[in-house]
Design an enzyme around this catalytic site. Structure first.
Site, mmCIF file in Angstrom:
data_model
loop_
_atom_site.group_PDB
_atom_site.id
_atom_site.type_symbol
_atom_site.label_atom_id
_atom_site.label_comp_id
_atom_site.label_asym_id
_atom_site.label_seq_id
_atom_site.Cartn_x
_atom_site.Cartn_y
_atom_site.Cartn_z
ATOM 1 N N ASP A 42 0.851 -1.194 0.000
ATOM 2 C CA ASP A 42 0.000 0.000 0.000
ATOM 3 C C ASP A 42 0.878 1.231 0.000
ATOM 4 O O ASP A 42 1.767 1.374 0.848
ATOM 5 C CB ASP A 42 -0.870 0.040 1.262
ATOM 6 C CG ASP A 42 -1.965 -0.993 1.230
ATOM 7 O OD1 ASP A 42 -2.819 -0.924 0.334
ATOM 8 O OD2 ASP A 42 -1.962 -1.870 2.110
ATOM 9 N N ASP A 185 -9.747 -6.437 -0.208
ATOM 10 C CA ASP A 185 -8.852 -5.709 0.695
ATOM 11 C C ASP A 185 -9.662 -5.058 1.816
ATOM 12 O O ASP A 185 -10.579 -4.290 1.550
ATOM 13 C CB ASP A 185 -8.098 -4.638 -0.113
ATOM 14 C CG ASP A 185 -6.929 -4.045 0.651
ATOM 15 O OD1 ASP A 185 -6.665 -4.470 1.794
ATOM 16 O OD2 ASP A 185 -6.275 -3.154 0.095
HETATM 17 C C1 DX5 Z 1 -5.392 -1.081 2.903
HETATM 18 C C2 DX5 Z 1 -4.545 -2.245 3.365
HETATM 19 C C3 DX5 Z 1 -4.835 -2.664 4.747
HETATM 20 C C4 DX5 Z 1 -5.190 -4.081 5.037
HETATM 21 C C5 DX5 Z 1 -5.690 -4.175 6.423
HETATM 22 O O1 DX5 Z 1 -5.488 -0.949 1.541
HETATM 23 O O2 DX5 Z 1 -4.328 -3.192 2.435
HETATM 24 O O3 DX5 Z 1 -5.891 -1.933 5.213
HETATM 25 O O4 DX5 Z 1 -6.130 -4.566 4.156
HETATM 26 O O5 DX5 Z 1 -6.207 -5.419 6.673
HETATM 27 P P1 DX5 Z 1 -7.113 -5.582 7.975
HETATM 28 O O6 DX5 Z 1 -8.351 -4.804 7.723
HETATM 29 O O7 DX5 Z 1 -7.347 -7.060 8.108
HETATM 30 O O8 DX5 Z 1 -6.290 -5.021 9.097
HETATM 31 ZN ZN ZN Z 2 -4.423 -2.219 0.071
#
Ligand code: DX5
Ligand code: ZN
Length: 236
Positions: A42, A185
């Site tokens: 990201d 995601d």
């Molecule tokens: C955003 C990221 C993170 C990731 C978090 O684009 O890629 O937000 O998904 O995962 P969780 O929601 O499981 O912490």
């Molecule tokens: Zn992401």
């Protein structure tokens, strides 16, 4: 490069920003040890959403240390600069937000012109209708199942219409006979992988919902083994 995994039906892609950012090389070795072949990168600019966990130079350095496939999610207001930098980093795939690009079609062409897989990301409330004219040239479409910028809010659940949106996108792709990958995601759980991993969605971003910080290798291996079983199961 690592083995060809893009054609696997179900792929686990651990979210880099959810790892211990002070010990990235060690963390990446643990991802490799779990059998996973991909990382979700990201890139946030602090403007599109209010956080900036990862810098481009870190990605450049990381590229030299691992053969994992890097798939980038550009979460920025003005994607062109970040796309250029990521192309120079040697990532395998770039998806940018359809809401932020001035020239969606042109930017997809630009990334493809550099020999890199290209696609778009949609915030939860962005309609699938925005994909109508560009879906055919997307190698991947990322559906955000939570709102950008709130990943650290433990209480935020996936949007209630997540299931409908995922299934409607699958239908659009199938009706057009495309090989476009669906990336999920945000709060992706082992249950999500079980539900959508046998042919509905393809790339599952594993963040804090899947990763146990005290057992990174074990928790990732668990979901990767699940993906392996779904890859081996008959096509529905
Ligand atoms: C955003 C990221 C993170 C990731 C978090 O684009 O890629 O937000 O998904 O995962 P969780 O929601 O499981 O912490
Ligand atoms: Zn992401």
């Amino acid at each position: 490069m690592s083995r060809e995994i893009w054609n696997d039906r179900c792929i686990i892609s651990p979210s880099l920003i959810c790892l211990d950012l002070c010990n990235l090389e060690q963390q990446v070795r643990m991802v490799e040890a779990s059998g996973i072949g991909m990382l979700h990168v990201d890139i946030l600019d602090g403007h599109f959403s209010p956080s900036m966990p990862l810098g481009l130079d870190t990605v450049k350095q990381l590229r030299k240390k691992t053969d994992l496939e890097l798939e980038a999610h550009v979460m920025t207001t003005a994607p062109q600069y970040f796309v250029d930098e990521l192309l120079d980093c040697g990532v395998s795939q770039i998806v940018f937000h359809i809401e932020t690009a001035d020239h969606v079609d042109g930017l997809l062409n630009y990334i493809h012109g550099r020999g890199v897989r290209a696609g778009v990301a949609l915030k939860p409330a962005t309609s699938l209708r925005t994909l109508d004219y560009v879906l055919d040239k997307c190698d991947a479409v990322l559906l955000m199942l939570i709102n950008p910028g709130f990943a650290q809010c433990a209480g935020e659940a996936q949007v209630l219409y997540a299931d409908r949106k995922i299934r409607e996108l699958r239908k659009m792709i199938d009706e057009r006979g495309l090989n476009t990958k669906i990336i999920l995601d945000g709060r992706v759980s082992p249950e999500n992988i079980q539900t959508y991993g046998a042919g509905t969605a393809n790339i599952f971003v594993a963040g804090s919902t899947c990763i146990r910080k005290d057992d990174l290798t074990g928790s990732l291996k668990k979901v990767n083994d699940l993906a392996g079983r779904l890859n081996a199961s008959p096509v529905r």
